[in-house]
Enzyme design. Structure first.
Site, PDB file in Angstrom:
ATOM      1  N   ARG A 164       0.819  -1.229   0.000  1.00 58.62           N
ATOM      2  CA  ARG A 164       0.000   0.000   0.000  1.00 58.62           C
ATOM      3  C   ARG A 164       0.851   1.277   0.000  1.00 58.62           C
ATOM      4  O   ARG A 164       0.516   2.264   0.667  1.00 58.62           O
ATOM      5  CB  ARG A 164      -0.967   0.028   1.195  1.00 58.62           C
ATOM      6  CG  ARG A 164      -1.905  -1.134   1.312  1.00 58.62           C
ATOM      7  CD  ARG A 164      -2.847  -1.284   0.130  1.00 58.62           C
ATOM      8  NE  ARG A 164      -3.653  -2.487   0.286  1.00 58.62           N
ATOM      9  CZ  ARG A 164      -3.303  -3.679  -0.207  1.00 58.62           C
ATOM     10  NH1 ARG A 164      -2.220  -3.806  -0.943  1.00 58.62           N
ATOM     11  NH2 ARG A 164      -4.068  -4.728  -0.004  1.00 58.62           N
ATOM     12  N   SER A 240     -10.892   0.443   3.383  1.00 58.62           N
ATOM     13  CA  SER A 240     -10.096   0.299   4.608  1.00 58.62           C
ATOM     14  C   SER A 240      -9.537   1.659   5.019  1.00 58.62           C
ATOM     15  O   SER A 240      -8.851   2.299   4.229  1.00 58.62           O
ATOM     16  CB  SER A 240      -8.915  -0.637   4.376  1.00 58.62           C
ATOM     17  OG  SER A 240      -9.358  -1.852   3.880  1.00 58.62           O
ATOM     18  N   GLU A 336      -4.445   4.287   6.008  1.00 57.07           N
ATOM     19  CA  GLU A 336      -4.212   4.005   4.583  1.00 57.07           C
ATOM     20  C   GLU A 336      -4.713   5.192   3.744  1.00 57.07           C
ATOM     21  O   GLU A 336      -4.149   5.534   2.714  1.00 57.07           O
ATOM     22  CB  GLU A 336      -4.968   2.731   4.195  1.00 57.07           C
ATOM     23  CG  GLU A 336      -4.760   2.334   2.753  1.00 57.07           C
ATOM     24  CD  GLU A 336      -5.381   0.989   2.419  1.00 57.07           C
ATOM     25  OE1 GLU A 336      -5.020  -0.031   3.042  1.00 57.07           O
ATOM     26  OE2 GLU A 336      -6.246   0.971   1.528  1.00 57.07           O
TER      27      GLU A 336
HETATM   28  P1  FAD Z   1      -8.195   9.536  -4.936  1.00 53.44           P
HETATM   29  O1  FAD Z   1      -8.883   9.187  -3.660  1.00 53.44           O
HETATM   30  O2  FAD Z   1      -8.798  10.611  -5.759  1.00 53.44           O
HETATM   31  O3  FAD Z   1      -6.687   9.906  -4.624  1.00 53.44           O
HETATM   32  C1  FAD Z   1      -5.890   9.067  -3.796  1.00 53.44           C
HETATM   33  C2  FAD Z   1      -4.476   9.656  -3.713  1.00 53.44           C
HETATM   34  O4  FAD Z   1      -3.861   9.613  -4.986  1.00 53.44           O
HETATM   35  C3  FAD Z   1      -4.473  11.132  -3.321  1.00 53.44           C
HETATM   36  O5  FAD Z   1      -3.332  11.379  -2.537  1.00 53.44           O
HETATM   37  C4  FAD Z   1      -4.377  11.880  -4.659  1.00 53.44           C
HETATM   38  O6  FAD Z   1      -3.781  13.139  -4.540  1.00 53.44           O
HETATM   39  C5  FAD Z   1      -3.537  10.931  -5.468  1.00 53.44           C
HETATM   40  N1  FAD Z   1      -3.837  10.910  -6.913  1.00 53.44           N
HETATM   41  C6  FAD Z   1      -5.037  10.606  -7.495  1.00 53.44           C
HETATM   42  N2  FAD Z   1      -4.901  10.613  -8.836  1.00 53.44           N
HETATM   43  C7  FAD Z   1      -3.613  10.953  -9.105  1.00 53.44           C
HETATM   44  C8  FAD Z   1      -2.856  11.143 -10.308  1.00 53.44           C
HETATM   45  N3  FAD Z   1      -3.397  10.974 -11.523  1.00 53.44           N
HETATM   46  N4  FAD Z   1      -1.556  11.499 -10.207  1.00 53.44           N
HETATM   47  C9  FAD Z   1      -0.972  11.645  -8.996  1.00 53.44           C
HETATM   48  N5  FAD Z   1      -1.633  11.510  -7.827  1.00 53.44           N
HETATM   49  C10 FAD Z   1      -2.937  11.157  -7.884  1.00 53.44           C
HETATM   50  N6  FAD Z   1      -7.899   0.069  -2.189  1.00 53.44           N
HETATM   51  C11 FAD Z   1      -7.163  -1.076  -2.350  1.00 53.44           C
HETATM   52  O7  FAD Z   1      -5.927  -1.014  -2.471  1.00 53.44           O
HETATM   53  N7  FAD Z   1      -7.752  -2.307  -2.343  1.00 53.44           N
HETATM   54  C12 FAD Z   1      -9.086  -2.459  -2.210  1.00 53.44           C
HETATM   55  O8  FAD Z   1      -9.588  -3.575  -2.242  1.00 53.44           O
HETATM   56  C13 FAD Z   1      -9.892  -1.282  -2.032  1.00 53.44           C
HETATM   57  N8  FAD Z   1     -11.230  -1.374  -1.827  1.00 53.44           N
HETATM   58  C14 FAD Z   1     -11.975  -0.254  -1.634  1.00 53.44           C
HETATM   59  C15 FAD Z   1     -13.343  -0.396  -1.416  1.00 53.44           C
HETATM   60  C16 FAD Z   1     -14.142   0.724  -1.229  1.00 53.44           C
HETATM   61  C17 FAD Z   1     -15.628   0.555  -0.999  1.00 53.44           C
HETATM   62  C18 FAD Z   1     -13.559   2.008  -1.278  1.00 53.44           C
HETATM   63  C19 FAD Z   1     -14.424   3.239  -1.128  1.00 53.44           C
HETATM   64  C20 FAD Z   1     -12.195   2.174  -1.471  1.00 53.44           C
HETATM   65  C21 FAD Z   1     -11.380   1.024  -1.651  1.00 53.44           C
HETATM   66  N9  FAD Z   1      -9.985   1.119  -1.847  1.00 53.44           N
HETATM   67  C22 FAD Z   1      -9.226  -0.018  -2.034  1.00 53.44           C
HETATM   68  C23 FAD Z   1      -9.322   2.438  -1.841  1.00 53.44           C
HETATM   69  C24 FAD Z   1      -9.367   3.177  -3.212  1.00 53.44           C
HETATM   70  O9  FAD Z   1     -10.375   2.672  -4.022  1.00 53.44           O
HETATM   71  C25 FAD Z   1      -8.036   3.093  -3.969  1.00 53.44           C
HETATM   72  O10 FAD Z   1      -6.988   3.587  -3.185  1.00 53.44           O
HETATM   73  C26 FAD Z   1      -8.076   3.856  -5.293  1.00 53.44           C
HETATM   74  O11 FAD Z   1      -6.899   3.577  -6.029  1.00 53.44           O
HETATM   75  C27 FAD Z   1      -8.231   5.363  -5.134  1.00 53.44           C
HETATM   76  O12 FAD Z   1      -8.486   5.912  -6.418  1.00 53.44           O
HETATM   77  P2  FAD Z   1      -9.082   7.379  -6.585  1.00 53.44           P
HETATM   78  O13 FAD Z   1      -9.055   7.723  -8.036  1.00 53.44           O
HETATM   79  O14 FAD Z   1     -10.385   7.467  -5.915  1.00 53.44           O
HETATM   80  O15 FAD Z   1      -7.977   8.222  -5.819  1.00 53.44           O
HETATM   81  P1  NAP Z   2     -10.593 -11.080   4.415  1.00 53.77           P
HETATM   82  O1  NAP Z   2     -10.626 -11.974   3.233  1.00 53.77           O
HETATM   83  O2  NAP Z   2     -11.637 -11.184   5.474  1.00 53.77           O
HETATM   84  O3  NAP Z   2      -9.149 -11.113   5.105  1.00 53.77           O
HETATM   85  C1  NAP Z   2      -8.847 -10.271   6.230  1.00 53.77           C
HETATM   86  C2  NAP Z   2      -7.429  -9.782   6.127  1.00 53.77           C
HETATM   87  O4  NAP Z   2      -6.558 -10.887   6.137  1.00 53.77           O
HETATM   88  C3  NAP Z   2      -7.202  -9.023   4.866  1.00 53.77           C
HETATM   89  O5  NAP Z   2      -6.899  -7.731   5.231  1.00 53.77           O
HETATM   90  C4  NAP Z   2      -6.055  -9.713   4.156  1.00 53.77           C
HETATM   91  O6  NAP Z   2      -4.914  -8.891   3.978  1.00 53.77           O
HETATM   92  C5  NAP Z   2      -5.627 -10.800   5.091  1.00 53.77           C
HETATM   93  N1  NAP Z   2      -5.566 -12.097   4.374  1.00 53.77           N
HETATM   94  C6  NAP Z   2      -6.601 -12.926   4.089  1.00 53.77           C
HETATM   95  N2  NAP Z   2      -6.138 -14.054   3.477  1.00 53.77           N
HETATM   96  C7  NAP Z   2      -4.802 -13.899   3.379  1.00 53.77           C
HETATM   97  C8  NAP Z   2      -3.761 -14.705   2.844  1.00 53.77           C
HETATM   98  N3  NAP Z   2      -4.024 -15.906   2.300  1.00 53.77           N
HETATM   99  N4  NAP Z   2      -2.492 -14.249   2.894  1.00 53.77           N
HETATM  100  C9  NAP Z   2      -2.216 -13.047   3.428  1.00 53.77           C
HETATM  101  N5  NAP Z   2      -3.169 -12.225   3.955  1.00 53.77           N
HETATM  102  C10 NAP Z   2      -4.428 -12.658   3.942  1.00 53.77           C
HETATM  103  O7  NAP Z   2     -10.532  -9.574   3.895  1.00 53.77           O
HETATM  104  P2  NAP Z   2     -11.644  -8.553   3.476  1.00 53.77           P
HETATM  105  O8  NAP Z   2     -11.635  -7.490   4.465  1.00 53.77           O
HETATM  106  O9  NAP Z   2     -12.920  -9.220   3.084  1.00 53.77           O
HETATM  107  O10 NAP Z   2     -10.974  -7.999   2.135  1.00 53.77           O
HETATM  108  C11 NAP Z   2     -10.737  -8.855   1.049  1.00 53.77           C
HETATM  109  C12 NAP Z   2      -9.626  -8.281   0.197  1.00 53.77           C
HETATM  110  O11 NAP Z   2     -10.043  -7.014  -0.328  1.00 53.77           O
HETATM  111  C13 NAP Z   2      -8.337  -8.028   0.963  1.00 53.77           C
HETATM  112  O12 NAP Z   2      -7.253  -8.362   0.136  1.00 53.77           O
HETATM  113  C14 NAP Z   2      -8.369  -6.556   1.259  1.00 53.77           C
HETATM  114  O13 NAP Z   2      -7.068  -5.971   1.286  1.00 53.77           O
HETATM  115  C15 NAP Z   2      -9.157  -6.001   0.069  1.00 53.77           C
HETATM  116  N6  NAP Z   2      -9.899  -4.789   0.461  1.00 53.77           N
HETATM  117  C16 NAP Z   2      -9.181  -3.641   0.565  1.00 53.77           C
HETATM  118  C17 NAP Z   2      -9.819  -2.441   0.902  1.00 53.77           C
HETATM  119  C18 NAP Z   2      -9.036  -1.166   0.944  1.00 53.77           C
HETATM  120  O14 NAP Z   2      -9.632  -0.108   1.011  1.00 53.77           O
HETATM  121  N7  NAP Z   2      -7.720  -1.215   0.917  1.00 53.77           N
HETATM  122  C19 NAP Z   2     -11.183  -2.447   1.165  1.00 53.77           C
HETATM  123  C20 NAP Z   2     -11.874  -3.642   1.099  1.00 53.77           C
HETATM  124  C21 NAP Z   2     -11.215  -4.822   0.740  1.00 53.77           C
HETATM  125  P3  NAP Z   2      -4.661  -7.869   2.782  1.00 53.77           P
HETATM  126  O15 NAP Z   2      -5.556  -6.708   3.068  1.00 53.77           O
HETATM  127  O16 NAP Z   2      -3.229  -7.498   2.903  1.00 53.77           O
HETATM  128  O17 NAP Z   2      -5.000  -8.531   1.488  1.00 53.77           O
END
Ligand code: FAD
Ligand code: NAP
Length: 340
Positions: A164, A240, A336
């Site tokens: 991340r 998250s 995050e």
């Molecule tokens: P923004 O929120 O608009 O920006 C995020 C950051 O990037 C800011 O600092 C901004 O300044 C910068 N930025 C944006 N665009 C640019 C650009 N073109 N150039 C330089 N900087 C830029 N994330 C995960 O990793 N895994 C997930 O599974 C996941 N699940 C999510 C589920 C939900 C329901 C939600 C709401 C969010 C989730 N996220 C997840 C977080 C999010 O979707 C990601 O981080 C996504 O990449 C953000 O994209 P955005 O365009 O909305 O960025």
């Molecule tokens: P989940 O499957 O209930 O698992 C809970 C946590 O355990 C997750 O955070 C995941 O880490 C970790 N995990 C599960 N299985 C794993 C494995 N085999 N090896 C290593 N780590 C493991 O998770 P969940 O909350 O439903 O989310 C599912 C996936 O979607 C995850 O990968 C999560 O990161 C992603 N997600 C991300 C966001 C976001 O905003 N970043 C939001 C929703 C969901 P990791 O998070 O490192 O994968």
């Protein structure tokens, strides 16, 4: 290109926090960034780069210029028997690109289905889910420095990707506008089903686990995510709020003695990744609400804006969560989300 003044950002962040930006402009191509140079230098104000706002928390009005990235286009620019190189505009919706890839039977990002946001933001925090991280398919990242207006292409290894995080979320934060991302996707992709509840979901869908394709993976992940995660259009959230913390193996074993159910994933011999969701749930906070803000009842890592919460209220709530985790487990959670 039109610069708007005193614009509400409520519809430009998925927390739906109602703050104003002093200036707001949509960037449709590289040329318009250079055209804005003089204006930005005249107003001498801060710049905020914005995609879909799905990973941002605004804690107050933004007294500067918001550049909303709308650069479009998905183009296959090179192909061989094994893979394809694809150029994607930073403003393309991430899930539209995943859908394009899966429909073209190009693999490597199918487990990242339905993640909100733009393609340009995907490298910023090296988006990840269900065992895939975007760093494993990114070939290079193209953009423009905002201090010198010079163009640059960073190769994958130069992007310093980690869990991340990346060069763009650390030393280049707010100083490098990503315009295009290049991906190398596989024509005969392998499939990752071992994570979380994917296999169970595939079985429930009646799929034969020995005969799966990437469309099956995409379909199953979309189903899991729709059942577990709140839709930002109905409940304000950024997914998250915190990262999963990494701790030493030694500390993990101590915690395990006290809390036998604790969830940890071995990152290497010395480090364990904890589930931040488990820590929050085991502080009794799942479903907990204070005023307009709360922890989502189906996923403890998600903080929800249940009404008209201000960014400050959400931020204060997150501090309370951090404090409780620190007091109980002696683990400091890190955000995050990008806080502004
Ligand atoms: P923004 O929120 O608009 O920006 C995020 C950051 O990037 C800011 O600092 C901004 O300044 C910068 N930025 C944006 N665009 C640019 C650009 N073109 N150039 C330089 N900087 C830029 N994330 C995960 O990793 N895994 C997930 O599974 C996941 N699940 C999510 C589920 C939900 C329901 C939600 C709401 C969010 C989730 N996220 C997840 C977080 C999010 O979707 C990601 O981080 C996504 O990449 C953000 O994209 P955005 O365009 O909305 O960025
Ligand atoms: P989940 O499957 O209930 O698992 C809970 C946590 O355990 C997750 O955070 C995941 O880490 C970790 N995990 C599960 N299985 C794993 C494995 N085999 N090896 C290593 N780590 C493991 O998770 P969940 O909350 O439903 O989310 C599912 C996936 O979607 C995850 O990968 C999560 O990161 C992603 N997600 C991300 C966001 C976001 O905003 N970043 C939001 C929703 C969901 P990791 O998070 O490192 O994968």
């Amino acid at each position: 290109m039109k610069v708007l003044e005193n614009i509400s950002l409520k519809n430009h962040n998925t927390f739906a926090v109602n703050v104003n930006a002093k200036y707001y402009v949509e960037i449709n191509d590289e040329k318009s960034i250079l055209e804005l140079k003089d204006f930005i230098q005249t107003i001498n104000s801060k710049i905020l780069l914005l995609g879909h706002g799905s990973n941002i928390l605004f804690t107050g009005d933004f007294d500067g210029i918001v550049l909303s990235i709308k650069i479009h286009g998905i183009k296959v620019i090179e192909e061989n028997d094994d893979s394809a190189l694809i150029e994607v505009g930073a403003g393309e919706k991430w899930d539209d690109f995943v859908s394009f890839a899966v429909n073209s039977n190009l693999g490597g990002i199918e487990n990242l289905s339905l993640i909100p946001g733009t393609t340009g933001a995907a490298p910023i925090q090296n988006i990840g889910a269900y065992g895939q991280e975007v760093k494993d398919t990114i070939h290079s990242v193209k953009g423009i420095f905002l201090d010198t207006y010079e163009k640059q292409i960073f190769s994958n290894s130069e992007c310093n990707f980690s869990y991340r995080n990346s060069l763009f979320k650390s030393i280049l934060k707010n100083n490098f506008l990503i315009t295009r991302v290049f991906f190398r996707l596989k024509k005969n992709p392998g499939i990752t089903t071992s994570y979380g509840s994917i296999e169970k979901q595939l079985k429930d869908m009646g799929k034969n686990l020995n005969k799966l394709n990437i469309s099956d993976l995409r379909e199953s992940i979309i189903k899991i995510r729709e059942s577990k995660l709140p839709d930002p259009a109905k409940l304000g959230n950024v997914g998250s709020f915190f990262k999963n913390p990494s701790i030493s193996m030694e500390k993990f074993l101590q915690l395990k003695e006290k809390y036998p159910g604790i969830i940890g994933f071995e990152a290497d011999d010395k480090t364990v990744k904890l589930s931040a969701g488990w820590l929050i749930e085991n502080c009794g906070l799942k479903g907990f609400k204070a005023g307009n803000v709360g922890i989502y009842e189906k996923q403890a890592l998600v903080i929800i804006n249940y009404g008209e919460a201000s960014g400050k209220e959400i931020f204060d709530f997150s501090k309370l969560v951090k404090e409780k985790i620190l007091n109980k487990f002696d683990v400091l959670l890190q955000e995050e989300v990008n806080i502004h």
